[in-house]
Write an enzyme that holds these catalytic residues in place. Sequence first.
Site, mmCIF file in Angstrom:
data_model
loop_
_atom_site.group_PDB
_atom_site.id
_atom_site.type_symbol
_atom_site.label_atom_id
_atom_site.label_comp_id
_atom_site.label_asym_id
_atom_site.label_seq_id
_atom_site.Cartn_x
_atom_site.Cartn_y
_atom_site.Cartn_z
ATOM 1 N N LYS A 80 0.857 -1.193 0.000
ATOM 2 C CA LYS A 80 0.000 0.000 0.000
ATOM 3 C C LYS A 80 0.884 1.231 0.000
ATOM 4 O O LYS A 80 2.003 1.193 0.527
ATOM 5 C CB LYS A 80 -0.882 0.020 1.247
ATOM 6 C CG LYS A 80 -2.134 0.834 1.080
ATOM 7 C CD LYS A 80 -3.152 0.049 0.268
ATOM 8 C CE LYS A 80 -4.516 0.655 0.274
ATOM 9 N NZ LYS A 80 -5.512 -0.321 -0.161
HETATM 10 N N1 GLU Z 1 -7.260 -0.021 -3.388
HETATM 11 C C1 GLU Z 1 -7.989 -1.209 -3.658
HETATM 12 C C2 GLU Z 1 -8.053 -2.085 -2.426
HETATM 13 O O1 GLU Z 1 -7.877 -1.632 -1.322
HETATM 14 C C3 GLU Z 1 -7.510 -1.937 -4.898
HETATM 15 C C4 GLU Z 1 -6.137 -2.489 -4.828
HETATM 16 C C5 GLU Z 1 -5.647 -3.052 -6.165
HETATM 17 O O2 GLU Z 1 -6.424 -3.204 -7.075
HETATM 18 O O3 GLU Z 1 -4.453 -3.323 -6.223
HETATM 19 O O4 GLU Z 1 -8.369 -3.238 -2.504
#
Ligand code: GLU
Length: 439
Positions: free
Chosen positions: A129
């Site tokens: 993240k």
């Molecule tokens: N931000 C989204 C999540 O928390 C998508 C993450 C992604 O597609 O890599 O799942």
Amino acid sequence: MTKNSPVDTVASDVPVAGVAQEPNFGDDNPFEDMMARFDHAAELVSLDPGIYKVLRQPEKQIIVSIPIQLDTGDVEVFTGYRVIHNTSRGPGKGGIRFDPNVTIDEVKALAAWMTWKCAVVNIPFGGAKGGVVCDPTKLSDAELERVTRRYTAALINVLGPESDIPAPDVNTNERVMAWIMDTYAMHKQSASHGVVTGKPIEIGGSLGRREATGRGCMIVTKEALKHLGLPVRGSRVAVQGFGNVGSVAAKLLGQEGLTVVAVSDASTGVYNENGIYIDEALQWVRENRYLDGYPGGDAISNEELLSLELDVLLPAAVENVITRRNAAGINTKVICEGANGPTTAAADRILEDKGVFVIPDILANAGGVTVSYFEWVQNRSGYFWDEKTVVDRLEAITVRSFADVLEVSKRHSVDMRTAAYMLSVERVAAVHRIRGMYA
Ligand code: GLU
């Protein structure tokens, strides 16, 4: 100075117009909350103590300074984070959020959640993240582009289609992904489509990606209602957060026959006993940025929305909205966690006592990363799928994952969240056992 258009609210993966976050009080720290759930699952699956130690720490935590020139000519320096929690099952995967409240603890929690999320739906990614501490509503488009490109440049040797693949998250969208891909491609002098997902279709994005998180929420909600013997048609749902996840989930649930009695964003909640017309509300938000003033129902507060008498409550905004302070007042049969971490560990216990069926975030909102996986596969093969293929495959994975978690939950007599953690911790641990320890 061109401010971000209201359409961004809809295009981002989680709402720009989120819901005001409560301050953290001790046990509402997202990292500690995540760890409390992980520890519990680790104990229940008798996790090997060595693997436990490995999984308790992120593999990598990077903090970067992002100096940019503002439109005024002044220099401002922002702070950016990228945390890679685990890559045993595949490259790091997870969104990037632009938010004034981002902290390293939050990003660490969110990175670990991505590890568990990808494992729950059994796709070959690890967890990561990123975040930039900034308020995108106060930056022009040009400033936002400079922040994005400088953040990407600072992480140029971390990101990559085989190492770490960002996607949209709170306040980021397809356009931000396009800037990341372009910056990466310029540095690497290669096309590099697979370095980010959630891209515009024109540059290698996948059909169905934008709707994927909300669609996944709709699918698991229907599975939960079916499991509980409740009707889909006519069930009452309230959706907190009216960004990409909340608005798509609301629209699709409405199409399935549920009555969306309330929606909300940071400005207000709107309640209508007979149902809200989601397309009309979306049009209002496009024109006015926020739901405030929308005439399709009565104005209510976010706290009032949370305590409505419902069949399904769908928090789709930010962390820590259902806490030990308001959990007792929640009056719903099902909670579908569209956001990451909307329920604190302390609130979990209260909801369990009340008999609320919680579809945990790592299962409920995994539709986004599932279609991110499809996007990455399409980028790697250079062959693109039609929308029906995407939707059908997302449905197959989501229905199967719900069934997998439910099976663990029944077998061990635990709630769905504990079951989801047990399943994912087991899957990650299995890979660690097979791979062994590099030394
Ligand atoms: N931000 C989204 C999540 O928390 C998508 C993450 C992604 O597609 O890599 O799942």
